[in-house]
Design a protein around this motif. Structure first.
Motif, PDB file in Angstrom:
ATOM      1  N   LYS A   1       9.480   8.546   3.833  1.00 35.39           N
ATOM      2  CA  LYS A   1       9.568   7.767   5.067  1.00 35.39           C
ATOM      3  C   LYS A   1       9.177   8.627   6.266  1.00 35.39           C
ATOM      4  O   LYS A   1       8.398   8.200   7.125  1.00 35.39           O
TER       5      LYS A   1
ATOM      6  N   LEU B   1       5.793  -1.327   9.163  1.00 33.82           N
ATOM      7  CA  LEU B   1       5.422  -1.224   7.741  1.00 33.82           C
ATOM      8  C   LEU B   1       6.250  -0.208   6.963  1.00 33.82           C
ATOM      9  O   LEU B   1       6.375  -0.310   5.743  1.00 33.82           O
TER      10      LEU B   1
ATOM     11  N   ASP C   1       9.348   0.170   6.616  1.00 34.61           N
ATOM     12  CA  ASP C   1      10.447  -0.417   5.848  1.00 34.61           C
ATOM     13  C   ASP C   1       9.957  -1.252   4.667  1.00 34.61           C
ATOM     14  O   ASP C   1      10.750  -1.684   3.835  1.00 34.61           O
ATOM     15  N   LYS C   2       8.664  -1.491   4.617  1.00 35.71           N
ATOM     16  CA  LYS C   2       8.121  -2.280   3.497  1.00 35.71           C
ATOM     17  C   LYS C   2       7.611  -1.388   2.359  1.00 35.71           C
ATOM     18  O   LYS C   2       7.106  -1.873   1.346  1.00 35.71           O
TER      19      LYS C   2
ATOM     20  N   LYS D   1      10.558   0.707  -2.772  1.00 31.78           N
ATOM     21  CA  LYS D   1      11.810   1.431  -2.998  1.00 31.78           C
ATOM     22  C   LYS D   1      11.990   1.729  -4.473  1.00 31.78           C
ATOM     23  O   LYS D   1      12.836   2.498  -4.876  1.00 31.78           O
TER      24      LYS D   1
ATOM     25  N   ARG E   1       2.951  -4.089  -1.504  1.00 28.44           N
ATOM     26  CA  ARG E   1       2.784  -5.414  -0.903  1.00 28.44           C
ATOM     27  C   ARG E   1       1.442  -5.478  -0.183  1.00 28.44           C
ATOM     28  O   ARG E   1       0.902  -4.464   0.246  1.00 28.44           O
TER      29      ARG E   1
ATOM     30  N   GLU F   1       0.524  -6.251   2.766  1.00 30.01           N
ATOM     31  CA  GLU F   1       0.392  -5.642   4.100  1.00 30.01           C
ATOM     32  C   GLU F   1       0.122  -4.141   4.024  1.00 30.01           C
ATOM     33  O   GLU F   1      -0.389  -3.541   4.970  1.00 30.01           O
ATOM     34  N   LEU F   2       0.514  -3.532   2.905  1.00 28.01           N
ATOM     35  CA  LEU F   2       0.383  -2.079   2.804  1.00 28.01           C
ATOM     36  C   LEU F   2      -0.982  -1.640   2.265  1.00 28.01           C
ATOM     37  O   LEU F   2      -1.332  -0.461   2.326  1.00 28.01           O
TER      38      LEU F   2
END
Ligand code: SAM
Length: 276
Positions: free
Chosen positions: A9, A20, A22-23, A26, A40, A42-43
């Motif tokens: 992070k 982003l 937090d997306k 994990k 995802r 968006e990444l």
């Protein structure tokens, strides 16, 4: 709930737009020194930067972007987003599994079943694995139970790894592999135990399994089943087909392997079949 590794992070918050971070994934799967990362939508514009950081922090040589597993051979087609070598050796329960993690499935959710197989058979049994893959379920039987195994795998690419794994695990004296469609396999009335580690259409292979089975045998019958048909299925279909072929069936055990899709479960039934 899991948290993103602080170090990942920390590094990526310098490159990624703030929303982003937090997306970031994990959870991930590690097979040998290859990481399979679900990303995802968006990444995706940042996939290479993200993969590089995960690789460095988690100390893996290659990162793959997780995608779908499709087709007759149940093959993933995972894109390489860091490094260049998707071939690795995964060690589990004393077994070495060499595979191309970008092209061959190795499900962490199936670990319990792989471990269960390691003590399922007796040394004097002949076991036939009709859907061997790289030896996922039958290497534990050959290695730990010391039973004789015939492993059948149709995909030529997967078969190469199956053959290598037999040597890597030094079970050549009791494990033989065939690169054919199991419906072409010639053995009749030979198996004490049969593995049917397949999904979606495993029921189509029941007649072949019964042909390979001795007059009495145990079959580990995997299939995917919609929740609304459980618990009647998949036993009812197996029993119906078995009776048509002169066999009676007794349900010994039933285990859920994993959720396969919404409302659909991958289960395995241990079935004792015997000639009427
Ligand atoms: N049995 C292992 C497990 O449960 O972890 C591996 C399962 S993998 C999903 C199924 C394997 O069966 C694939 O490697 C696929 O290529 C192979 N296969 C599919 N149809 C087959 C057939 N008709 N004959 C032999 N192998 C087949």
């Amino acid at each position: 709930t899991r948290v993103i590794k602080p170090r990942i992070k920390e590094i990526l918050s310098e490159t990624l737009p703030s929303g982003l971070v937090d997306k970031l994934p994990k959870r991930w799967v590690q097979i040998g020194d290859v990481l399979i990362l679900p990303l995802r939508e968006e990444l995706l514009p940042y996939k290479y930067e993200i993969a590089k950081v995960y690789a460095e922090v988690l100390e893996v040589k290659t990162v793959l972007r997780k995608g779908w597993i499709l087709g007759e051979f149940r093959e993933p087609h995972y894109e390489i987003i860091y490094g260049h070598d998707p071939i690795t050796i995964h060690k589990e329960n004393g077994i070495l599994y060499k595979l191309d993690a970008s092209r061959i499935m190795f499900s962490p959710a199936n670990v319990k079943e792989r471990v269960r197989m390691a003590s399922i058979a007796k040394p004097n049994e002949l076991v036939v694995d009709m859907f061997a893959g790289i030896g996922h379920l039958s290497l534990p039987i050959a290695k730990h139970c010391k039973a004789k195994v015939i492993a059948i795998e149709k995909s030529p690419y997967t078969f190469r790894f199956l053959v290598e794994n037999i040597e890597l695990n030094r079970v050549q004296d009791r494990m033989t592999a065939y690169n054919i469609d199991n419906r072409e396999f010639k053995g009749e009335n030979i198996a004490d135990r049969i593995l049917m580690g397949y999904v979606i259409s495993t029921h189509e292979f029941i007649p072949k399994a019964l042909e390979i089975a001795k007059d009495e045998a145990v079959i580990h019958y995997h299939n995917t089943v919609p929740e609304r048909l459980m618990p009647k299925e998949p036993f009812a279909t197996f029993q119906k087909t078995a009776r048509e072929h002169g066999y009676e069936v007794e349900l010994l055990e039933e285990h859920v392997i994993k959720r396969y899709a919404p409302g659909v479960w991958h289960v395995v039934l241990d079935l004792r079949v015997f000639k009427k």
